[in-house]
Scaffold this active site. Structure first.
Site, PDB file in Angstrom:
ATOM      1  N   GLU A 323      -4.644   4.821   1.819  1.00 53.20           N
ATOM      2  CA  GLU A 323      -5.572   5.599   1.159  1.00 53.20           C
ATOM      3  C   GLU A 323      -7.203   4.816   1.265  1.00 53.20           C
ATOM      4  O   GLU A 323      -7.122   4.291   0.098  1.00 53.20           O
ATOM      5  CB  GLU A 323      -5.151   6.622   0.302  1.00 53.20           C
ATOM      6  N   LYS A 325      -9.392   4.638  -1.820  1.00 46.98           N
ATOM      7  CA  LYS A 325     -10.335   4.682  -3.332  1.00 46.98           C
ATOM      8  C   LYS A 325     -11.161   4.970  -3.298  1.00 46.98           C
ATOM      9  O   LYS A 325     -12.914   4.860  -2.673  1.00 46.98           O
ATOM     10  CB  LYS A 325     -10.007   3.391  -3.773  1.00 46.98           C
ATOM     11  N   LEU A 326     -11.268   6.626  -4.114  1.00 51.55           N
ATOM     12  CA  LEU A 326     -12.782   7.123  -4.025  1.00 51.55           C
ATOM     13  C   LEU A 326     -13.490   6.979  -5.872  1.00 51.55           C
ATOM     14  O   LEU A 326     -12.219   6.655  -6.417  1.00 51.55           O
ATOM     15  CB  LEU A 326     -12.051   9.061  -4.599  1.00 51.55           C
ATOM     16  N   GLU A 393      -8.462  13.082  -6.629  1.00 52.33           N
ATOM     17  CA  GLU A 393      -9.861  12.466  -7.882  1.00 52.33           C
ATOM     18  C   GLU A 393     -10.924  14.114  -7.677  1.00 52.33           C
ATOM     19  O   GLU A 393     -11.088  14.432  -6.304  1.00 52.33           O
ATOM     20  CB  GLU A 393      -9.707  11.981  -6.507  1.00 52.33           C
ATOM     21  N   PHE A 435      -4.499  14.450  -3.296  1.00 53.27           N
ATOM     22  CA  PHE A 435      -3.649  12.682  -2.869  1.00 53.27           C
ATOM     23  C   PHE A 435      -1.618  13.497  -3.000  1.00 53.27           C
ATOM     24  O   PHE A 435      -1.389  13.093  -2.633  1.00 53.27           O
ATOM     25  CB  PHE A 435      -4.246  11.910  -2.706  1.00 53.27           C
ATOM     26  N   GLU A 495     -15.548   1.590  -2.056  1.00 54.24           N
ATOM     27  CA  GLU A 495     -14.902   0.277  -3.102  1.00 54.24           C
ATOM     28  C   GLU A 495     -13.429  -0.053  -2.609  1.00 54.24           C
ATOM     29  O   GLU A 495     -13.805  -1.330  -3.371  1.00 54.24           O
ATOM     30  CB  GLU A 495     -14.566   1.505  -4.080  1.00 54.24           C
ATOM     31  N   LYS A 500       0.412   2.454  -0.940  1.00 58.26           N
ATOM     32  CA  LYS A 500       1.446   3.627  -1.422  1.00 58.26           C
ATOM     33  C   LYS A 500       2.607   3.868  -0.735  1.00 58.26           C
ATOM     34  O   LYS A 500       2.564   3.275   0.752  1.00 58.26           O
ATOM     35  CB  LYS A 500       0.918   5.238  -1.456  1.00 58.26           C
ATOM     36  N   LYS A 517      -4.538  -1.032  -5.950  1.00 57.72           N
ATOM     37  CA  LYS A 517      -5.284  -1.338  -5.726  1.00 57.72           C
ATOM     38  C   LYS A 517      -5.828  -2.380  -4.898  1.00 57.72           C
ATOM     39  O   LYS A 517      -5.677  -3.540  -5.033  1.00 57.72           O
ATOM     40  CB  LYS A 517      -5.859  -1.193  -6.902  1.00 57.72           C
ATOM     41  N   LYS A 519      -9.509  -3.644  -3.847  1.00 55.40           N
ATOM     42  CA  LYS A 519     -10.905  -4.121  -3.222  1.00 55.40           C
ATOM     43  C   LYS A 519     -10.928  -5.556  -3.246  1.00 55.40           C
ATOM     44  O   LYS A 519     -10.494  -6.494  -2.956  1.00 55.40           O
ATOM     45  CB  LYS A 519     -11.401  -3.872  -4.739  1.00 55.40           C
TER      46      LYS A 519
END
Length: 991
Positions: A323, A325-326, A393, A435, A495, A500, A517, A519
């Site tokens: 997914e 990341k918002l 989010e 989500f 970002e 998951k 996460k 990045k």
């Protein structure tokens, strides 16, 4: 209360009335809540018997190894964790014995960051410092006042202890201990402190805040005040986590807090450790905020195989979900049918920190409590949905660019949309991206797998475009699929990603490997920037169609070529960048290159731009348009690394490039050239090879150390005996300095020479990183031990040049009092803690010139002057300035002279009441002073408020009042002015 239940004494009854007497709902919400039999313990018992002993346990932590338990004599060799538990258990037992079972007053002071019942104080370090300066009546220009206000600065160590640098409460203690009103601990009880803090959270102005602090100052000694400041800042750091404290209070306390985010409920429903929660009481419930599951941090950007393996793939099911990341605010939405509510539905919105946002996003579909989101999502749910809890989010969506914008705009966009009575489909608005689904039609879904929960979500939520949407995911089966997705989202200004495990259950308040996460880590070897000239542009889609959304950047072939030469302006393609741009950045680039773009002709490509690919057909990463470099702009970008590729002409490109700034101070020919790039790259590789060499040398030394005995050079425990020719000054007096490596820049000095130098100026030499706060660690090479210290992230590391600068500055000043220079980010810092980045950067002005150090080097002066911005190309435009100021209104809303901005207020044109006319005249001045406009008559366009003398007043002309159902009385303006902020108009409306 039962007949055999002991009755509280008079003091306890009075305390409980003061603490809880104003809330009539408590008895109905908590019918079995405990009552204390005696007065709460003194406030000082919290730090004397709890906080300080816990911190002592941390300082005295033993290394891991075999331990003895408590012996017959009562002495113990417990582990630090066991010792902490004993301290907390002992304090709780004392409370139960001497006070009663209501531990909530103490608990909210022990873990204040988890107390949701008390509003935020609106006080940060500098605001508290200014209040204390007035309370203690010290001169605001005095050294003590400056030390509190500038509590992060590391300099001036002769005036404030080095141990308090970065510790605001500790710095306040130093100042308060010089002028205490009490030397012994005060007599304020924990209940009194809570009551006073409640008032502090409710007052609005500095005048009232000062009165409350004066009361604390009169009744507390400096140590009590220090802990009070930590509680107000919610920065306790007592060596025990809230998880430990809750677990000791009751075995089910953490579970109940996770599903309720309510510390009061935890203390009042679980006061008896023998009474356990039923299974039905440990799951989330409707309209009750819970602590959401969190994503774990990635171990390293390149180790996608390792990350994916943690998602527990099986031979039967090796899938994982990717997914985007918002960049928004984590939000949970609760919805349930209620026939008595407007629109038949009730909503609840809570953030990750349990802040209630229903006032902003809406409690109902219709009516006064329909907010920025709910009134637009009547068709979002399938008709058979009675109740639901969604996790997602909340982001800001720009309808003009059809793209997400930064998190910092969310509240402003929500307020604007809440006032959008016309249903306008432009501007920025809140968008809820869902989500996960955790509760559906009276069924708890957390025990189900993510795949099952997603199926329930898709069957329950239809969504409303750009209002509430199901967040998309990509199902992957190999770690090789992660990097292309990461590239895609970075190019689109995101970002990062979240990976998951679709086979996982939902774990409240956990950060585990089921969600990870990812990045891109941006390289530091090239400094903070790579400046390249733009040579091509790519059109976007949707609302960004017809405009460039990403750019092709190139390297200059020959900077020495003159205009008219065949290779003048010639560039080769290097990388493509589309992430990190704001709307303003696009507008600025467009304004500087308007009319200079040419369509790319595949058959006749421009001779001055070479793309990647085979020599016969260089068309890789072909832009839609190209621009001559001499007409173009220079972009500052950052990246994760440099990698080989055939997609770009150089044969190398940037991995995960991201736009950082438009270099308006640089002309096109100051962009990076091919030769400059290879020079930088070779330098990086050489430094990397040196690190590897240092590593091997260090390993060799360690092996020798195991077999060779060296003469003892340590005096005491950690002090080295170093020969020197007597003390030269006391410049470094009071500091412990740990020299880790030789000096290599700007001159070479051995470790022994540096140690002799600083000891000659009063420093104590140590050979390890002690826990002392007056320690300065010095290094100039990234040896293994230096890298290890960096990874621990516990202290700054200073370059040796700081030592020489301090000595030279004191020789220049000839002052009687030695003066230590504050650190400068690039010149002095070998490794800088992220938390101190802003404080250290504040030691330089905007041009990189240090405030405290004289520039005596000609080359350094030239470098500073070269980096200064050139004279502006256009004169000051006051209209443009005011427009920009309006764009940032939300950042100035706390200022009194800005609270009526964007308002146009009309006043009744005639009135026989002389007193009202006088008050109205003052109110007009208040409006003007606070940034608003006063209409000349009632029939002007754009009027937002109408001030009338009485309910019977009939507006004249073609009055258009927007945003208000009824006109307001003059009392509303007066109250706003009195409180220094806009208050709710509803209480002051007529009708």
């Amino acid at each position: 209360m039962a007949e055999d239940t002991p009755m509280p004494d008079a003091d306890a009854a009075k305390e409980q009335t003061l603490m809880y007497g104003g809330d009539d709902d408590l008895d109905s919400k908590y019918p079995n809540r405990p009552a204390n039999l005696h007065k709460t313990l003194p406030f000082h018992t919290l730090f004397n018997e709890l906080f300080d002993p816990l911190l002592d346990t941390v300082k005295k932590s033993r290394p891991a190894g075999p331990r003895r338990k408590v012996g017959p004599s009562g002495h113990s060799n417990l582990s630090p964790h066991e010792a902490k538990r004993n301290i907390i258990e002992r304090y709780i037992a004392q409370w139960r014995k001497e006070v009663g079972n209501d531990f909530y007053p103490a608990m909210r002071l022990m873990i204040p960051e988890k107390d949701r019942d008390r509003a935020m104080y609106g006080l940060k370090e500098k605001a508290i410092a200014k209040i204390l300066i007035q309370v203690t009546k010290i001169n605001k220009d005095s050294d003590d006042a400056k030390q509190m206000v500038n509590w992060k600065l590391p300099g001036q160590l002769h005036k404030a202890s080095a141990s308090t640098a970065g510790d605001f409460a500790g710095r306040c203690y130093e100042v308060l201990s010089k002028r205490p009103l009490r030397s012994e601990v005060g007599n304020m009880s924990i209940a009194e402190v809570n009551n006073t803090l409640d008032r502090l959270s409710q007052v609005g102005g500095e005048k009232e805040q000062i009165k409350i602090f004066e009361r604390f100052y009169r009744r507390m000694n400096p140590e009590e005040m220090t802990w009070l400041i930590r509680i107000i800042l919610r920065q306790m750091k007592i060596g025990a986590t809230e998880k430990t404290i809750l677990d000791i209070w009751h075995p089910d306390a953490e579970a109940l807090f996770n599903i309720s985010s309510n510390l009061r409920r935890v203390c009042w429903e679980l006061y008896d450790p023998e009474v356990r929660l039923d299974g039905d009481d440990t799951g989330i419930t409707l309209m009750q905020c819970f602590q959401p599951q969190l994503a774990a941090f990635q171990p390293k950007v390149g180790s996608f195989d390792k990350i994916v393996s943690k998602l527990k793939p099986t031979p039967e099911d090796d899938s994982f979900w990717i997914e985007e990341k918002l960049d928004g605010e984590r939000m949970q939405l609760h919805m349930l049918e209620d026939s008595s509510a407007p629109g038949g539905t009730v909503f609840g919105f809570w953030s990750r920190k349990a802040k209630d946002y229903a006032y902003l996003y809406g409690k109902h579909f219709t009516g006064d409590e329909a907010g920025a989101l709910t009134r637009f999502i009547k068709d979002a749910f399938h008709k058979n949905i009675r109740n639901i809890i969604l996790d997602g989010e909340m982001i800001t969506w720009d309808m003009e660019t059809d793209h997400i914008v930064g998190f910092g705009t969310l509240k402003t966009a929500a307020i604007s949309e809440k006032e959008n009575t016309t249903g306008s489909n432009t501007g920025q608005r809140p968008l809820f991206r869902v989500f996960d689904c955790l509760y559906l039609n009276d069924t708890l879904l957390t025990p189900y797998t993510l795949r099952d929960r997603r199926a329930a979500l898709e069957g329950a939520v239809k969504g409303v475009p750009r209002r509430i949407e199901i967040h998309p995911y990509h199902e992957a089966h190999s770690p090789t699929e992660v990097e292309p997705e990461l590239r895609r989202v970075v190019e689109n200004a995101s970002e990062g990603l979240v990976l998951k495990n679709p086979r996982s259950m939902y774990k409240l308040n956990e950060r585990n490997d089921d969600w990870v996460k990812v990045k891109p880590e941006y390289m530091s070897e090239f400094g903070e920037m790579i400046d390249c000239v733009v040579i091509g542009g790519y059109f976007g889609s949707g609302h960004r169609g017809g405009a460039h959304s990403s750019f092709l950047c190139g390297l200059i072939v020959n900077k020495k070529a003159k205009e008219g030469d065949s290779d003048y302006g010639k560039c080769i393609s290097f990388f493509k960048v589309g992430g990190g741009f704001t709307r303003e950045d696009y507008a600025s680039i467009r304004g500087r290159t308007e009319g200079k773009w040419k369509d790319w002709d595949q058959r006749r490509p421009p001779s001055i731009i070479e793309l990647g690919g085979h020599a016969e057909n260089r068309q890789h990463e072909r832009p839609d348009q190209w621009i001559h470099p001499a007409d173009s702009v220079v972009l500052e970008c950052k990246a994760a690394s440099v990698e080989s590729t055939d997609r770009f002409r150089l044969g190398q490109t940037l991995r995960f490039p991201r736009f950082k700034a438009l270099r308006t101070d640089k002309s096109w020919d100051q962009g990076l050239s091919i030769d400059e790039f290879w020079e930088v790259k070779n330098t990086v590789e050489t430094e990397h090879a040196d690190k590897e060499k240092d590593f091997k040398i260090e390993q060799s030394r360690r092996k020798k150390a195991r077999t060779t005995k060296k003469p003892l050079v340590v005096a005491g425990n950690d002090t080295v005996s170093t020969q020197y020719a007597g003390p030269e000054s006391k410049l470094f007096d009071g500091l412990q300095i740990y020299i880790m490596t030789d000096q290599i820049h700007p001159m070479k000095k051995s470790k022994a020479e540096l140690e002799a130098l600083v000891k000659a100026h009063g420093a104590k030499i140590v050979q390890r990183d002690t826990s002392e706060k007056n320690l300065v660690v010095v290094a100039d090479k990234r040896l293994v031990k230096v890298s290890s210290l960096e990874k621990r992230g516990i202290t700054n590391i200073v370059k040796p040049i700081w030592i020489h600068d301090c000595i030279r500055q004191n020789e220049v000043d000839h002052g009687d009092i030695p003066y230590l220079l504050p650190f400068e980010p690039n010149r002095h810092m070998f490794y800088l803690l992220e938390a101190e980045q802003l404080a250290v950067e504040a030691n330089l002005d905007d041009n990189g010139d240090p405030y405290a150090r004289d520039i005596l080097d000609v080359d350094e002066m030239r470098s500073i002057l070269a980096g200064m911005p050139k004279e502006s190309e256009k004169s000051f435009d006051d209209q443009e300035f005011m427009a920009q100021l309006e764009d940032h209104a939300h950042t100035m809303s706390h200022l009194k002279n800005y609270m009526f901005s964007k308002m146009k207020v009309a006043f009744a044109e005639s009135c026989d009441d002389a007193e009202w006319n006088f008050r109205a005249s003052l109110a007009r001045n208040y409006i003007r002073f606070a940034g608003g406009d006063v209409a000349k008559s009632e029939d002007e366009d754009g009027i937002t408020h109408l001030v009338v003398p009485n309910p019977d007043y009939v507006p004249k002309g073609r009055l258009k009042v927007t945003g208000l159902a009824r006109p307001v009385g003059v009392e509303w303006v007066e109250r706003c002015w009195e409180e220094g902020t806009r208050v709710d108009e509803e209480r002051f409306q007529w009708g």
